[in-house]
Motif scaffolding. Structure first.
Motif, PDB file in Angstrom:
ATOM      1  N   TYR A 142     104.634  66.016  11.599  1.00  0.00           N
ATOM      2  CA  TYR A 142     105.583  64.976  11.217  1.00  0.00           C
ATOM      3  C   TYR A 142     106.324  65.347   9.932  1.00  0.00           C
ATOM      4  O   TYR A 142     105.740  65.925   9.003  1.00  0.00           O
ATOM      5  N   LEU A 143     107.595  64.961   9.883  1.00  0.00           N
ATOM      6  CA  LEU A 143     108.382  65.134   8.678  1.00  0.00           C
ATOM      7  C   LEU A 143     108.010  64.035   7.684  1.00  0.00           C
ATOM      8  O   LEU A 143     107.911  62.864   8.043  1.00  0.00           O
ATOM      9  N   ALA A 144     107.806  64.412   6.430  1.00  0.00           N
ATOM     10  CA  ALA A 144     107.360  63.457   5.412  1.00  0.00           C
ATOM     11  C   ALA A 144     108.189  63.618   4.151  1.00  0.00           C
ATOM     12  O   ALA A 144     108.704  64.699   3.845  1.00  0.00           O
ATOM     13  N   HIS A 145     108.317  62.519   3.437  1.00  0.00           N
ATOM     14  CA  HIS A 145     109.009  62.508   2.152  1.00  0.00           C
ATOM     15  C   HIS A 145     108.091  61.802   1.159  1.00  0.00           C
ATOM     16  O   HIS A 145     107.830  60.601   1.280  1.00  0.00           O
ATOM     17  N   THR A 146     107.602  62.526   0.184  1.00  0.00           N
ATOM     18  CA  THR A 146     106.669  61.995  -0.807  1.00  0.00           C
ATOM     19  C   THR A 146     107.400  61.736  -2.114  1.00  0.00           C
ATOM     20  O   THR A 146     108.159  62.580  -2.584  1.00  0.00           O
ATOM     21  N   SER A 147     107.159  60.573  -2.686  1.00  0.00           N
ATOM     22  CA  SER A 147     107.711  60.224  -3.998  1.00  0.00           C
ATOM     23  C   SER A 147     106.569  59.785  -4.902  1.00  0.00           C
ATOM     24  O   SER A 147     105.718  58.985  -4.496  1.00  0.00           O
ATOM     25  N   ILE A 148     106.553  60.334  -6.095  1.00  0.00           N
ATOM     26  CA  ILE A 148     105.531  59.997  -7.084  1.00  0.00           C
ATOM     27  C   ILE A 148     106.243  59.617  -8.373  1.00  0.00           C
ATOM     28  O   ILE A 148     107.124  60.349  -8.845  1.00  0.00           O
ATOM     29  N   GLY A 149     105.898  58.480  -8.933  1.00  0.00           N
ATOM     30  CA  GLY A 149     106.557  58.027 -10.149  1.00  0.00           C
ATOM     31  C   GLY A 149     105.574  57.473 -11.149  1.00  0.00           C
ATOM     32  O   GLY A 149     104.428  57.149 -10.824  1.00  0.00           O
ATOM     33  N   GLU A 189     106.676  58.544   2.949  1.00  0.00           N
ATOM     34  CA  GLU A 189     107.522  58.166   4.070  1.00  0.00           C
ATOM     35  C   GLU A 189     107.264  59.153   5.208  1.00  0.00           C
ATOM     36  O   GLU A 189     107.418  60.358   5.043  1.00  0.00           O
ATOM     37  N   LEU A 190     106.866  58.639   6.352  1.00  0.00           N
ATOM     38  CA  LEU A 190     106.523  59.476   7.502  1.00  0.00           C
ATOM     39  C   LEU A 190     107.439  59.142   8.668  1.00  0.00           C
ATOM     40  O   LEU A 190     107.599  57.974   9.030  1.00  0.00           O
ATOM     41  N   ALA A 191     108.055  60.171   9.254  1.00  0.00           N
ATOM     42  CA  ALA A 191     108.889  59.997  10.443  1.00  0.00           C
ATOM     43  C   ALA A 191     108.122  60.559  11.632  1.00  0.00           C
ATOM     44  O   ALA A 191     108.052  61.774  11.827  1.00  0.00           O
ATOM     45  N   PHE A 192     107.506  59.664  12.410  1.00  0.00           N
ATOM     46  CA  PHE A 192     106.754  60.119  13.574  1.00  0.00           C
ATOM     47  C   PHE A 192     107.705  60.605  14.667  1.00  0.00           C
ATOM     48  O   PHE A 192     107.439  61.586  15.350  1.00  0.00           O
ATOM     49  N   THR A 193     108.810  59.877  14.822  1.00  0.00           N
ATOM     50  CA  THR A 193     109.890  60.265  15.726  1.00  0.00           C
ATOM     51  C   THR A 193     111.179  59.800  15.064  1.00  0.00           C
ATOM     52  O   THR A 193     111.132  59.056  14.073  1.00  0.00           O
ATOM     53  N   PRO A 194     112.342  60.199  15.558  1.00  0.00           N
ATOM     54  CA  PRO A 194     113.582  59.675  14.980  1.00  0.00           C
ATOM     55  C   PRO A 194     113.680  58.154  15.052  1.00  0.00           C
ATOM     56  O   PRO A 194     114.461  57.550  14.320  1.00  0.00           O
ATOM     57  N   ARG A 195     112.871  57.521  15.910  1.00  0.00           N
ATOM     58  CA  ARG A 195     112.938  56.070  16.063  1.00  0.00           C
ATOM     59  C   ARG A 195     111.817  55.324  15.343  1.00  0.00           C
ATOM     60  O   ARG A 195     111.925  54.118  15.122  1.00  0.00           O
TER      61      ARG A 195
END
Length: 791
Positions: A424-431, A472-478
């Motif tokens: 899966y495509l993921a976007h990690t943000s740490i603040g 943020e995890l994108a399991f599929t485009p939907r």
């Protein structure tokens, strides 16, 4: 403090955890205007059916690191230009390049739909970008607040005091449950001399605002303290489109002068501009308000390299005014005064704020971005008020004076990166960050603005250290999911200079500490490109005044010591009562938790209609709160709120747009009987909307309304705060470099009460006090004219 340690470990694991790599390459490019050839800053670049996107810089350049190998559809959009889609082949080991020119086109609803944040905003949230800022002229800071869907405001102290805020069933006072920021710098003042979370936006110049982001509910990890009902984030422009001078005048001796100037610099990688605004008005009241306000703003933006920028921002404002305050209904009905009169016309105040902050942004060649901000705020506040007239002092009156003089320093940081989490495509943000407030707060009995007695005089030191992580995890485009976790640690240190002196108020010097962990989760399913379904759940909080928290700690210390010495619970209660400390302080927490959830949808139809809906509920724990007007504390029990938010944006014609927001809510005090469980002043029905018209020949106009329904003013509902509907008109005509504008406030000349409270008061000749509606009258019809020259 252990919470912060655990959160640090989680954040570290997310950074160093080995992830599956896949072939990728860098995509860069430049976007220009097809007619002039000039670069287009602020254009949106999006890879269709992925999480990847970018925004062009001052020179129209963009960089997308780590684009997966293969064929992609790249969508390029910008409000005011026709959207363009390009097909691009990305080859492993090579740098892909995309150059495109956008063709200017009239602004229409379809563009707003494309630009809107689809994937990760709840159905009740909306990024209000250039579209609403362009189609809804905002001349003042309070008009900027009203751009937030579902938010209603009220002014009740002569125009210089922060507005009262209503959102999602909350009478948030002046900001207790709505977190507001500008360029990441907090506006709310914690442990304020007038009330917790006091948020005065009058230092803001509306013309420099480029974006307004609205988040409702406690579902977003980056927002912490005070973001119970929601958060509002403003972002200022990095550069101006041009220079301008604006003059405006209206009834009640109202005048406004604005200047915007882009400083010419030889280096195209640097940008600097200056803005100034002067505003004055006497208002419609018999005793002229004499409100005067001066605002200054400056910003310097430097592209240090192709991937890094440095921004310096400074601003300042100062204001002073008189006020007629809230007046009792009976005084008007008995003919003692009319709606524009006053019982005490010596209310009013002065306030000022000076800001400086520096921002550093870098986008690495790989998959990450890093932002670091440091800020300094100097703030001053003095307010004279008299809500009860002669209730406590039948001879000299009950005027109070509240003061707040503070320095606020802080750091904000954010690190984010794209990667693959298994398949899966993921976007990690740490603040993370730190906010530090050093404040001197005071409360005086000051009849006729002359100090008679000191009631509160304290130095407050409050620190808030926070860390948050979001995946943020994108399991599929939907199908996409966001998981968030936030930790906050507070220390409160109070030096109460009134402790030890005779008083009938609770006083305590000392310190307290508290921490809280707030999990969040969002699930988004998009069955089609034009429909998004949302489910959100999360917890949040608002901190209490530091003085209240130290009183909590003092009560616990007294009980511990007396128990150790063998005293009974009855003895402890007597000792606390002798110090004017409510025994309830022994049971309540410092950081009352809010738990909320919502489900909803957003759909975009025919590139002309944008509809959103959200069904939500929110529970808030019981607490003791510090009452700034009285210098004491009072209990606030558990509450529950639920509601429905609806919003729609419709393009009726190529030159005509319509919008409407409708918000229904119901709140109750959970532990109170059915005949006494109303939440005073909690809005139950609010709505805003209007029509906006633009014509290519330079003619434009708008007709807007705002509405709030009747609502209970006290716990048993025996007193009602009456609702109102007010309609405003604005129009303008552009002729070359000139722009002429006309505005009519309260077109229908509606008689309405802007702010209303159930207050117990006594007039000079009354033998007994009366509890009834006290109100501030809303402005009558008012005409204003203006002219602008751009150069």
């Amino acid at each position: 403090m252990r919470i912060m340690v655990y959160l640090s470990i989680i954040a570290t694991l997310l950074v160093v955890y080995p992830v599956t790599a896949q072939p990728a390459a860098q995509l860069s490019g430049k976007i220009t205007d097809a007619v002039s050839g000039d670069p287009l800053p602020g254009a949106n670049i999006r890879l269709v059916d992925t999480l990847l996107g970018a925004v062009t810089d001052l020179e129209g350049q963009f960089v997308l690191p780590a684009v997966p190998v293969g064929t992609h559809q790249v969508e390029i959009s910008m409000i005011g230009y026709a959207t363009r889609t390009e097909t691009l082949q990305v080859v492993s080991g090579e740098q892909a390049r995309l150059t495109a020119a956008l063709t200017p086109s009239p602004v229409h609803m379809g563009e707003m739909l494309i630009q809107a944040d689809r994937a990760f905003s709840a159905a009740s949230s909306r990024a209000v970008r250039q579209f609403d800022l362009q189609t809804r002229p905002s001349h003042t800071a309070h008009q900027m607040l009203q751009l937030a869907p579902g938010l209603i405001i009220a002014q009740h102290a002569g125009g210089g005091k922060a507005e009262q805020i209503f959102l999602r069933g909350f009478d948030a006072d002046h900001g207790t449950d709505v977190a507001i920021s500008v360029d990441g710098v907090p506006v709310n003042m914690v442990s304020h001399g007038h009330g917790q979370g006091y948020a005065d936006l009058h230092f803001l110049i509306p013309e420099v605002i480029e974006e307004l982001d609205v988040k409702k509910g406690p579902y977003f990890a980056e927002f912490g303290n005070l973001a119970t009902a929601g958060a509002i984030a403003y972002r200022t422009r990095d550069h101006l489109d041009g220079n301008a001078i604006h003059l405006e005048g209206g009834g009640f001796n109202t005048a406004e002068y604005t200047m915007l100037y882009q400083i010419p610099l030889a280096d195209t990688k640097q940008s600097a501009y200056f803005a100034g605004k002067y505003y004055q008005t006497d208002g419609p009241v018999k005793r002229p308000q004499g409100l005067q306000r001066l605002n200054l703003f400056g910003k310097y933006h430097n592209h240090l390299s192709d991937r890094s920028t440095l921004t310096l921002t400074t601003s300042g404002f100062s204001s002073a005014w008189d006020a007629s305050g809230q007046i009792p209904q009976r005084a008007v009905e008995q003919g003692l005064i009319d709606r524009w009169g006053a019982i005490d016309d010596l209310e009013g105040g002065t306030t000022g704020r000076q800001d400086f902050h520096v921002n550093f942004h870098v986008q690495e060649a790989g998959t990450s971005t890093f932002d670091l901000q440091a800020y300094l705020v100097s703030y001053q506040f003095k307010l004279f008020s008299n809500f009860t007239f002669f209730l406590d002092d039948p001879e000299r009156g009950d005027t109070i004076e509240q003061t707040d003089d503070r320095q606020v320093t802080g750091i904000n940081s954010r690190y984010s990166f794209f990667h693959n989490w298994g398949p899966y495509l993921a976007h990690t943000s740490i603040g993370g960050g730190l906010r530090a407030d050093n404040a001197a707060v005071g409360l005086w009995k000051s009849p006729d603005r002359q100090r008679l007695a000191s009631l509160v005089n304290a130095d407050v030191v409050e620190r808030n250290l926070f860390l948050w992580v979001q995946e943020e995890l994108a399991f599929t485009p939907r199908l996409k999911m966001i998981l968030g976790l936030r930790g906050d640690y507070f220390t409160f240190n109070v030096d109460d200079h009134r402790e030890g002196f005779p008083s009938e108020l609770p006083h305590a010097s000392g310190f307290a500490q508290a921490s809280i962990l707030s999990p969040k989760a969002t699930l988004v399913y998009s069955p089609s490109r034009v429909v998004d379904l949302f489910a959100n759940v999360g917890t949040g909080f608002h901190s209490n005044d530091a003085r209240n928290n130290v009183i909590d700690a003092r009560a616990s210390q007294i009980r511990r010591v007396m128990r150790r010495d063998g005293h009974s619970e009855a003895d402890i209660a007597v000792e606390l009562a002798g110090r004017y400390i409510d025994p309830g302080h022994l049971e309540e927490g410092t950081l009352p938790r809010a738990v909320g959830a919502e489900t909803g949808l957003r759909t975009r139809l025919f590139e002309r209609l944008n509809v959103g809906a959200a069904l939500w509920w929110l529970d808030l724990e019981s607490e003791f709160v510090f009452v700034g007007d009285a210098g004491t504390t009072e209990a606030s029990g558990r509450t529950r709120r639920a509601g429905l938010d609806l919003e729609a944006r419709l393009q009726l014609h190529p030159r005509l747009w319509a919008d409407v927001d409708l918000n229904l809510s119901r709140g109750e005090a959970v532990d109170e009987p059915d005949d006494a469980n109303e939440i005073p002043l909690a809005p139950q029905r609010t709505s805003t909307g209007g029509l906006t018209w633009y014509h290519p020949n330079g003619l434009e106009g708008g007709l807007r309304y705002r509405h709030i329904g009747d609502r209970p003013a006290n716990e048993d509902g025996s007193i009602t705060a009456e609702g109102y509907t007010v309609v405003d008109f604005n129009g303008a005509y552009r002729l070359g470099a000139w722009r002429f504008n006309l505005g009519v406030e309260n077109v229908l000349n509606t008689t309405w009460n802007e702010a209303q409270f159930d207050t117990e008061s006594r007039l000079r000749d009354e033998e007994e006090p009366v509890s009834e509606i006290h109100f501030t009258p809303g402005n009558p019809v008012n005409l204003w004219l203006g002219a602008s020259f751009s150069f």
